[in-house]
Every structure is written in C-alpha cells, then in structure tokens.
Design an enzyme around this catalytic site. Structure first.
Site, PDB file in Angstrom:
ATOM      1  N   GLU A 142      -8.566  10.704   2.628  1.00 14.22           N
ATOM      2  CA  GLU A 142      -8.698   9.706   3.689  1.00 14.22           C
ATOM      3  C   GLU A 142      -8.999  10.392   5.007  1.00 14.22           C
ATOM      4  O   GLU A 142      -8.377  11.406   5.343  1.00 14.22           O
ATOM      5  CB  GLU A 142      -7.401   8.892   3.810  1.00 14.22           C
ATOM      6  CG  GLU A 142      -7.406   7.939   5.010  1.00 14.22           C
ATOM      7  CD  GLU A 142      -6.387   6.817   4.914  1.00 14.22           C
ATOM      8  OE1 GLU A 142      -5.617   6.791   3.930  1.00 14.22           O
ATOM      9  OE2 GLU A 142      -6.374   5.963   5.818  1.00 14.22           O
ATOM     10  N   GLU A 149       0.884  -1.177   0.000  1.00  6.20           N
ATOM     11  CA  GLU A 149       0.000   0.000   0.000  1.00  6.20           C
ATOM     12  C   GLU A 149       0.918   1.222   0.000  1.00  6.20           C
ATOM     13  O   GLU A 149       1.810   1.317   0.852  1.00  6.20           O
ATOM     14  CB  GLU A 149      -0.855  -0.025   1.264  1.00  6.20           C
ATOM     15  CG  GLU A 149      -1.872   1.111   1.378  1.00  6.20           C
ATOM     16  CD  GLU A 149      -2.688   1.023   2.673  1.00  6.20           C
ATOM     17  OE1 GLU A 149      -2.118   0.665   3.732  1.00  6.20           O
ATOM     18  OE2 GLU A 149      -3.898   1.328   2.622  1.00  6.20           O
TER      19      GLU A 149
END
Ligand SMILES: *[C@@H]1O[C@H](CO)[C@@H](O)[C@H](O)[C@H]1NC(C)=O
Ligand SMILES: *[C@@H]1O[C@H](CO)[C@@H](O)[C@H](O)[C@H]1NC(C)=O
Length: 225
Positions: free
Chosen positions: A212, A121
C-alpha cells in the site's frame, strides 16, 4: 505452369502452417505461466490466483501478476493504492511470503483483508515507511507471533472507501514492532488476539499480501505461498 489445383494445395498448406500453435505440444505450453498486467482498479483471478488492485484516483499504479507472485509500481498520482494477491475468501491460514518492498515515504506491507457483517478492514503490518499506521489508532495490547511482537490497534473509519463503496467501518490492526519483508504469518494468532480484545471479524471477503502506498511512490515484488 503451375496448375490452379496445385497452387490451391500449396496455399492451403501455408495457411495450415500459419495456424499451427506456437507450442510444439501441451507439455511445453504448461511450462508457461500466464502473466497479466493490471492498471485499473479491479479484483479477479489470474491462473487461479486471486488479486486485488485498488486506487483512489484510478491511475498511477501498475501490477503484474504471474503465478503466485506479483509486482507493483506506484506513483503519487494514485493518491492511495492497495494491491496484492492472495485468497477469496480469507481465513486464519498460515501465509508465507517473500520478496522486496521499496518505498521511502508513507507505505505499508501487510496481510490485508475485509470481512462483511460486520464490515471490517484489517491489517497485519510487516513493514511500513515513514508513518506508523497505528499512531492515530487506539492501542489495545500486543501479540507475540512468528518471531516478533505486534501491537494491536483499533480505529473507526467514517465515510471512507470500502469494498461496499463509501462506508463507516472498524479497522483492526497488528503492527510488527521490528519490520521485516518475508516470513511466515500465522493469521489465526492475530484473529484470536484481536478477539481477546473484543475485536470480532465477520464473514471473510478477500485476503491478500498487500503493498500500500499513500501519496507516495514505490515498488514491490512479492511471492505468496
Ligand atoms: C513436448 O515438449 C517437451 C518439452 O519441450 C519435450 O521434452 C517432449 O519431448 C515433447 N513431446 C512430444 C511428443 O513432442
Ligand atoms: C510455510 O513455511 C513453513 C516453514 O517456515 C512450512 O512448514 C509450511 O509448510 C509453509 N506453508 C506453505 C503454505 O508454504
């Protein structure tokens, strides 16, 4: 008295009129870009643009995707939310983006993506809120790109959510030292800088310009080129 035949003709004409499309012709309909509202965790395409919305709790966030723009609103009830638009697969492209990002607590605005084999990620963080996501990771160095300096970090996530369910995987980070919302990001510069520190990506899965939030509420509106 109206004959049954002419009554049927009139009724048929009325039905034809009702069935007429709203648009006079195709030229006009092409001017309208479809918009889709997404409020459950999913990935897909809207009008050819890849999107991803992930929520830890499957509630609390709404994303609108229209053309090459999205807006995201999130609440603390989402626990952790990552949403945005971009590409699948990702690559070392140059990404231009613009817009606004509003959050007073823990949140990041990033170029964000995943690779497989190995599962990684990665983040190129352009702006963040009250928490520097690199602060709990290992600082490896820095890279100058796109008019700024980005610190490079590495960390390992153990039994955390991933594109393949709960897994253990590496995270690669570039975190811009002077925050900005909007600009050009040469993603290849970051991939090369990470590799120079031994951080090698696998096969690209998706890559988005992501908003996010972590146990926060906020909103963003971002256009991606
Ligand atoms: C189609 O719609 C456009 C936009 O409204 C208009 O400019 C054009 O004249 C229309 N063409 C036809 C054939 O009706
Ligand atoms: C990104 O912006 C640069 C100028 O800053 C421009 O040269 C380039 O063509 C743009 N790329 C895209 C994909 O819009």
């Amino acid at each position: 008295m109206v004959s049954m035949k002419s009554f049927l003709t009139l009724a048929s004409a009325a039905l034809t009129a009702m069935a007429m499309p709203h648009f006079a012709n195709n030229t006009e309909s092409h001017l309208l870009v479809p918009r889709q509202t997404i409020n459950t965790p999913s990935t897909g395409f809207v009008d050819g643009h890849f999107y991803s919305l992930w929520m830890q709790s499957s509630t609390g966030a709404t994303m609108n995707v229209q053309g090459n723009s999205y807006s995201l609103n999130w609440q603390t009830s989402s626990q952790n939310v990552v949403g945005g638009i971009g590409w699948n697969p990702g690559s070392s492209r140059v990404i231009n983006y613009s817009g606004n990002f509003n959050c007073a607590a823990n949140c990041y605005l990033s170029i964000y993506g995943w690779t497989e084999n190995p599962l990684i990620e990665y983040y190129i963080v352009e702006s963040y809120g009250t928490f520097n996501p690199g602060s709990q990771a290992q600082l490896l160095g820095s890279v100058n790109s796109d008019g700024g300096t980005y610190n490079i970090y590495h960390t390992v996530r153990v039994n955390q959510p991933s594109i393949h369910g709960t897994a253990t995987f590496d995270q690669f980070w570039s975190v811009r030292t002077s925050h900005r919302v909007g600009g050009s990001v040469n993603v290849g510069n970051h991939f090369a800088a990470w590799a120079s520190h031994g951080l090698r990506l696998g096969s690209h899965n998706y890559q988005i310009v992501a908003s996010e939030g972590f146990q926060s509420s906020g909103s963003s509106s971002i256009t991606v080129n």
